[in-house]
Design a protein around this motif. Sequence first.
Motif, mmCIF file in Angstrom:
data_model
loop_
_atom_site.group_PDB
_atom_site.id
_atom_site.type_symbol
_atom_site.label_atom_id
_atom_site.label_comp_id
_atom_site.label_asym_id
_atom_site.label_seq_id
_atom_site.Cartn_x
_atom_site.Cartn_y
_atom_site.Cartn_z
ATOM 1 N N ASP A 110 0.843 -1.194 0.000
ATOM 2 C CA ASP A 110 0.000 0.000 0.000
ATOM 3 C C ASP A 110 0.884 1.253 0.000
ATOM 4 O O ASP A 110 2.094 1.192 0.195
ATOM 5 C CB ASP A 110 -0.968 -0.018 1.178
ATOM 6 C CG ASP A 110 -0.264 -0.025 2.523
ATOM 7 O OD1 ASP A 110 0.973 -0.072 2.557
ATOM 8 O OD2 ASP A 110 -0.965 0.013 3.548
ATOM 9 N N ALA A 111 0.252 2.394 -0.214
ATOM 10 C CA ALA A 111 0.993 3.658 -0.339
ATOM 11 C C ALA A 111 1.764 3.994 0.937
ATOM 12 O O ALA A 111 2.890 4.511 0.877
ATOM 13 C CB ALA A 111 0.035 4.793 -0.683
ATOM 14 N N GLY A 112 1.193 3.692 2.108
ATOM 15 C CA GLY A 112 1.869 3.982 3.366
ATOM 16 C C GLY A 112 3.166 3.201 3.518
ATOM 17 O O GLY A 112 4.193 3.744 3.964
ATOM 18 N N LEU A 113 3.144 1.942 3.140
ATOM 19 C CA LEU A 113 4.347 1.119 3.232
ATOM 20 C C LEU A 113 5.404 1.604 2.250
ATOM 21 O O LEU A 113 6.595 1.655 2.579
ATOM 22 C CB LEU A 113 4.010 -0.349 2.973
ATOM 23 C CG LEU A 113 5.188 -1.317 2.991
ATOM 24 C CD1 LEU A 113 5.891 -1.303 4.343
ATOM 25 C CD2 LEU A 113 4.735 -2.721 2.641
ATOM 26 N N ILE A 114 4.985 1.978 1.046
ATOM 27 C CA ILE A 114 5.941 2.464 0.043
ATOM 28 C C ILE A 114 6.644 3.715 0.570
ATOM 29 O O ILE A 114 7.860 3.872 0.416
ATOM 30 C CB ILE A 114 5.224 2.718 -1.301
ATOM 31 C CG1 ILE A 114 4.782 1.380 -1.907
ATOM 32 C CG2 ILE A 114 6.125 3.476 -2.263
ATOM 33 C CD1 ILE A 114 3.937 1.492 -3.152
ATOM 34 N N GLU A 115 5.900 4.597 1.233
ATOM 35 C CA GLU A 115 6.506 5.811 1.800
ATOM 36 C C GLU A 115 7.501 5.456 2.905
ATOM 37 O O GLU A 115 8.567 6.073 3.008
ATOM 38 C CB GLU A 115 5.426 6.754 2.332
ATOM 39 C CG GLU A 115 4.669 7.477 1.246
ATOM 40 C CD GLU A 115 5.576 8.277 0.318
ATOM 41 O OE1 GLU A 115 6.480 8.987 0.814
ATOM 42 O OE2 GLU A 115 5.382 8.174 -0.910
ATOM 43 N N ARG A 116 7.171 4.477 3.736
ATOM 44 C CA ARG A 116 8.092 4.052 4.804
ATOM 45 C C ARG A 116 9.367 3.457 4.215
ATOM 46 O O ARG A 116 10.459 3.673 4.740
ATOM 47 C CB ARG A 116 7.407 3.045 5.722
ATOM 48 C CG ARG A 116 6.357 3.707 6.609
ATOM 49 C CD ARG A 116 5.546 2.727 7.402
ATOM 50 N NE ARG A 116 6.341 1.818 8.200
ATOM 51 C CZ ARG A 116 5.877 0.680 8.726
ATOM 52 N NH1 ARG A 116 4.610 0.345 8.536
ATOM 53 N NH2 ARG A 116 6.655 -0.085 9.451
ATOM 54 N N ILE A 117 9.218 2.697 3.122
ATOM 55 C CA ILE A 117 10.401 2.087 2.491
ATOM 56 C C ILE A 117 11.288 3.175 1.893
ATOM 57 O O ILE A 117 12.517 3.095 1.973
ATOM 58 C CB ILE A 117 9.977 1.071 1.410
ATOM 59 C CG1 ILE A 117 9.283 -0.133 2.054
ATOM 60 C CG2 ILE A 117 11.175 0.605 0.602
ATOM 61 C CD1 ILE A 117 8.669 -1.106 1.067
ATOM 62 N N VAL A 139 8.632 -3.374 -5.289
ATOM 63 C CA VAL A 139 7.655 -2.911 -4.293
ATOM 64 C C VAL A 139 7.469 -1.403 -4.409
ATOM 65 O O VAL A 139 6.346 -0.896 -4.376
ATOM 66 C CB VAL A 139 8.104 -3.310 -2.869
ATOM 67 C CG1 VAL A 139 7.217 -2.662 -1.822
ATOM 68 C CG2 VAL A 139 8.103 -4.822 -2.712
ATOM 69 N N LEU A 140 8.575 -0.677 -4.569
ATOM 70 C CA LEU A 140 8.502 0.779 -4.681
ATOM 71 C C LEU A 140 7.762 1.225 -5.942
ATOM 72 O O LEU A 140 7.128 2.282 -5.957
ATOM 73 C CB LEU A 140 9.910 1.383 -4.661
ATOM 74 C CG LEU A 140 10.636 1.301 -3.313
ATOM 75 C CD1 LEU A 140 12.088 1.728 -3.452
ATOM 76 C CD2 LEU A 140 9.918 2.149 -2.280
#
Length: 158
Positions: A110-117, A139-140
């Motif tokens: 999801d978008a939140g995980l992509i931002e954390r990565i 993933v990104l």
Amino acid sequence: MKADCINVHDKSHHSLAFTQTPQFDKVIPQTFGYILRLYPFHPESKSFAPDGSPCTADTRGVLQRMHVTAMRARYIGKETDRKWEHGDDFSLLAFKPAEFDDLGQIVKADAGLIERIRGVPIKSLVRMANVDRNTIRKVLRGASVRGSTIQRIVATLQ
């Protein structure tokens, strides 16, 4: 016909015969001739009868297409065992392929995980999560990867 037959599941002994007894203690061998004689009476399990009911041995006419709806994906391992190639091994009768849980599913982050990565250098994430850098780049980009890979990345980020 005088051979002793052993049921591999309950180890009970039976003898061969051409007809069954009321006690159901005989084993009837199926020959190719027997199977061919029964073939015209075999119901078609993959189609419906012309009226939409399940096929029986007496169904006649143009069969209808049976629609199948998949409920969920099940990921299984190798479907055959190499022992099949090497002869008679009765343990193969109880063979069950490995079935994996939902972590084998292909998912997107999801978008939140992509931002954390994006907040972590790829090189350090590769080392900590033991994930290939190309997988992290997928993933990104929002591409699909295994659910277990996403879980490993999430656990590393926490």
